[in-house]
Scaffold this motif. Structure first.
Motif, PDB file in Angstrom:
ATOM      1  N   ARG A 237       0.769  -1.146   0.155  1.00  0.00           N
ATOM      2  CA  ARG A 237      -0.099  -0.105  -0.114  1.00  0.00           C
ATOM      3  C   ARG A 237       1.144   1.322  -0.126  1.00  0.00           C
TER       4      ARG A 237
ATOM      5  N   ALA B   7       0.431   1.692  10.306  1.00  0.00           N
ATOM      6  CA  ALA B   7      -0.778   1.358  11.410  1.00  0.00           C
ATOM      7  C   ALA B   7      -0.625   0.075  11.972  1.00  0.00           C
ATOM      8  N   LEU B  19      -3.077  -1.623  14.808  1.00  0.00           N
ATOM      9  CA  LEU B  19      -4.049  -1.132  13.896  1.00  0.00           C
ATOM     10  C   LEU B  19      -5.084  -0.356  14.471  1.00  0.00           C
ATOM     11  N   GLY B  20      -4.483   0.677  15.608  1.00  0.00           N
ATOM     12  CA  GLY B  20      -5.334   1.745  16.025  1.00  0.00           C
ATOM     13  C   GLY B  20      -6.059   1.328  17.297  1.00  0.00           C
ATOM     14  N   THR B  42      -5.545  -6.573   5.781  1.00  0.00           N
ATOM     15  CA  THR B  42      -6.422  -5.731   5.091  1.00  0.00           C
ATOM     16  C   THR B  42      -6.574  -4.397   5.902  1.00  0.00           C
ATOM     17  N   GLN B  43      -6.298  -4.289   7.114  1.00  0.00           N
ATOM     18  CA  GLN B  43      -6.353  -3.220   7.902  1.00  0.00           C
ATOM     19  C   GLN B  43      -7.839  -3.037   8.226  1.00  0.00           C
ATOM     20  N   ARG B  44      -8.599  -3.740   7.747  1.00  0.00           N
ATOM     21  CA  ARG B  44     -10.335  -3.666   8.340  1.00  0.00           C
ATOM     22  C   ARG B  44     -10.632  -4.771   9.322  1.00  0.00           C
TER      23      ARG B  44
ATOM     24  N   PRO C 256      -3.329   5.994  11.157  1.00  0.00           N
ATOM     25  CA  PRO C 256      -4.563   5.064  11.342  1.00  0.00           C
ATOM     26  C   PRO C 256      -4.549   4.188  10.350  1.00  0.00           C
ATOM     27  N   PRO C 257      -5.376   2.896  10.515  1.00  0.00           N
ATOM     28  CA  PRO C 257      -5.457   1.899   9.615  1.00  0.00           C
ATOM     29  C   PRO C 257      -6.141   2.439   8.553  1.00  0.00           C
ATOM     30  N   ASP C 258      -5.992   1.586   7.315  1.00  0.00           N
ATOM     31  CA  ASP C 258      -6.326   2.383   5.853  1.00  0.00           C
ATOM     32  C   ASP C 258      -6.928   1.357   5.279  1.00  0.00           C
ATOM     33  N   PRO C 259      -8.243   0.840   5.438  1.00  0.00           N
ATOM     34  CA  PRO C 259      -9.124  -0.130   5.096  1.00  0.00           C
ATOM     35  C   PRO C 259      -9.200  -0.180   3.391  1.00  0.00           C
TER      36      PRO C 259
END
Lengths: 265, 265, 265, 265
Positions: A237, B7, B19-20, B42-44, C256-259
């Motif tokens: 990313r 992150a 991841l926050g 995926t950071q989600r 912050p995470p970036d979904p």
């Protein structure tokens, strides 16, 4: 003819089994990945509580930011983007004595202390055993594995939380109990208060789960594999590996060879 | 001064975030290892259904018995028992194009076919797209990734089961749909019926979950790390690596050097 | 019973043979390490001139300072000092397409061009073939392997020197000849003058020696193994790996995470 | 700003230096690969005699046939033919304590015995020191590194030859002298005659050359890299890896999981 027995994966044209169960019907969609890893290592089914403690340990060890192993994985991917397996393997190879070994060292250490010892009946007894243990290490000029942290000097938040989870699940066994007692008594011997670090607490918790001591480092590496995939995903990313490389390369200074610097032979 | 944004893991003396989120409070004891691996990549946050499909894929890929990677890990442990990380890394290095690459190849292949294509409205439309796809591969003299299996000739039980789970979770997306259609139509082009293999189905399912295509092989390697720990655990219980070594070494036959065998230069 | 034929190492209680020779009497003390590596890869004895060209190539590729592979080896050693093999292996894993692959890519590329082609009788003929080759690559939107260098923009000193040595030893074969011609003619097609880089020249020279094309990267890795041992030796004398780690870790910035950043699924 | 000093590779647009010399003019075509590896590790120029002993050691360690490391490299190449670096790295990862570690262990052991000891004036004095050394190991329940071989029970031909070469070059120093004395006296303590093995003799010879003790295993790995390239070259000519895999896979026997087999926790 030599035969190689195994309880792990096997298949016939119609069916695949894993640890004696039907992979498709009994494992897929029913067994979480954390539970599966536990089963593969122990060949037994853990309780839900055991899975919860085990997965808490994996979470604690998965990623610690830009550690050497994370940097190594990113640089190797920069250099050989065609081989994801190489980038992950290179990162795992940093999982040795210094950065990922504390978990194994601490689990083994506590286990050795406990071997052949009658378990103490109460807190005073544990404190006594811990005191003897810390004193013996100090007299041998050795550190106590799991004691001390360069950032979390007043307490590692993972340790407190792991103790809590293990207690909730009734899995606070002799390794964790001894580790906690070491945390209470060591200032009397060492003259200063050190935190019980999270990596050490993880080793104690894994040992209390009855996992093979020889493989405690392996579980740290499993957790880290997930973390390194996260590092690669983030590198895809927003890449930083080339910047890291350039920041090193750009600060290189050529010096003459030093023939006397190397040998102690 | 260069800065490296991330992150992933970070820490202050009092707190560790991932991841926050607060690692100790919000992740440990609350997030399963499979979900954590998904989040890291995926950071989600995935839905429970996404986690179920993801973990079913990991289960399907974790261990396939005495594969080359399993043999490699056992032999490396035999040879260097002091380095668990080396034994696991060596095994993962076999995760290349032939034995673990199908998952990635299949996911990427389906994705390329679907890129820029209007999704067909119904089964007939998918069959048409699949027919075009298989025909084009055939004309280019290429295989269709994910088609065929040397053992499960009449159907891979993992594929059927993964389809079922994805449908139950309402995650049977375009990649799986196209893959299934290929399974229906390919005999018309190839003149024989091949099974949709499990590794390919896993690639389709991971692509439908929106995971990064460049890392599909990475998830196969994560699953395999758990499997290789299982192999090492079994090797510790009932060792076979030395027998394997001796069975090779004992069947070696010395032949003269062959200077003409090598170069095509 | 399966048998595994080999011309490599074999031993009886009294004698060890390697490629049909007595290791102790005929190899040790008589065959240089460069020659031995050549023999192992080809199963034939090279001439002294072939050894000189081969060793010049290895010298050209052994070490390029703080490359990603060198940084990786030093960081892995920092992290796992108990496992030299892990530190070397991690460094070699960066030997992929971007940083060490040019040697193999260039050798293979030249070989493909030359396959089935009648070798031109003189310089004009070679220039014509080279022109056709560069034009075809350009039209296909591809680079010519071995052309260009980010530092040695006006000429890579290794290339000139390797040409000289190969000429002295009468080993300037078709791969080097075509490579040199590409150096002469490419400005006519590309509109700018690029240097022939050393890694590419090494690939051409190895191909002219008749070494297996599939292993050209392997020789770059052999050279680099010696270089990485040099990096470790220097790290032992004057360590910098921890500084490198801290300089990365200290410039980390939490975001912050970036979904939405990851998936192209 | 942090700076990273190095005497290894460096370059300007016009010139590449390595250990303070001009790579193209002074190294390529003039310095053999064995000598270069020696220089990289020590940052000094060896004498021709030192190079000869060093290269004899590398020859002794390059290939021992179908060892675990050779099998691992072949199987990894079978499984991931797209990554030569992975196949070589996997093989090197077996270079640990059991199969390649004797060289390092023996060099270190002899060095420790010699540290702080006045070197004996003659053979009788060395025998006395050796006797004390072997006795102390025996009393501590430990083996003497370098003593014993499972095939060459009446003498390892490499040891005799390496002694000869070191004597010819006047490089038979204290490590080799002590090792030889151990060979003479150990039967008096152990009650049986064991051979001095070649791997141990190599460690003694490398230590006498003044090479860094921490890297002795590294030189064994350098030698083995050449050997593993030989294994891959032979695998390309006459493949056996798939046969090896099938012979293991075909002799697998499924057994039920054994929950009691693993834990000693």
């Amino acid at each position: 003819m030599t035969e190689y027995p195994t309880a792990l994966g096997a298949s016939t044209p119609e069916r695949i089994t894993l640890l004696g169960e039907d992979l498709a019907e009994d494992v897929m969609g029913r067994v979480s990945f954390g539970e599966l890893a536990f089963r593969l290592a122990t060949q037994r089914r853990p309780t839900p509580g055991e899975v919860r403690v085990f997965e808490a340990v994996l979470a604690a060890l998965a990623d610690h930011g830009f550690t050497p192993t994370a940097i190594v994985t990113r640089l190797t991917y920069l250099s050989a983007p065609d081989s994801i397996q190489g980038a992950l393997a290179a990162g795992l190879l940093g999982g040795g004595s210094r950065f990922l070994g504390v978990t194994e060292d601490c689990g083994r250490f506590l286990h050795e202390v406990l071997t052949g010892v009658q378990l103490p009946p109460g807190e005073a007894g544990w404190d006594e055993l811990a005191l003897k243990t810390v004193t013996a290490q100090r007299e041998a000029g050795k550190f106590v594995p799991g004691l001390g942290h360069h950032v979390h000097k007043d307490g590692d938040p993972r340790t407190r939380r792991l103790f809590e989870i293990a207690r909730e699940e009734d899995l606070f066994g002799p390794h964790l109990t001894l580790f906690e007692a070491i945390g209470r008594v060591h200032p009397r011997v060492l003259g200063k208060t050190l935190p019980l670090n999270g990596a050490g607490a993880c080793g104690a918790a894994l040992a209390d789960l009855g996992l093979p001591l020889e493989l405690l480092r392996g579980f740290a590496l499993l957790a880290r594999t997930a973390g390194l995939i996260g590092q690669l995903a983030e590198e895809l990313r927003s890449p930083v590996a080339n910047e890291i490389f350039l920041s090193v390369d750009g600060n290189t200074v050529s010096v003459p060879p030093d023939p006397d610097g190397g040998s102690d032979g």
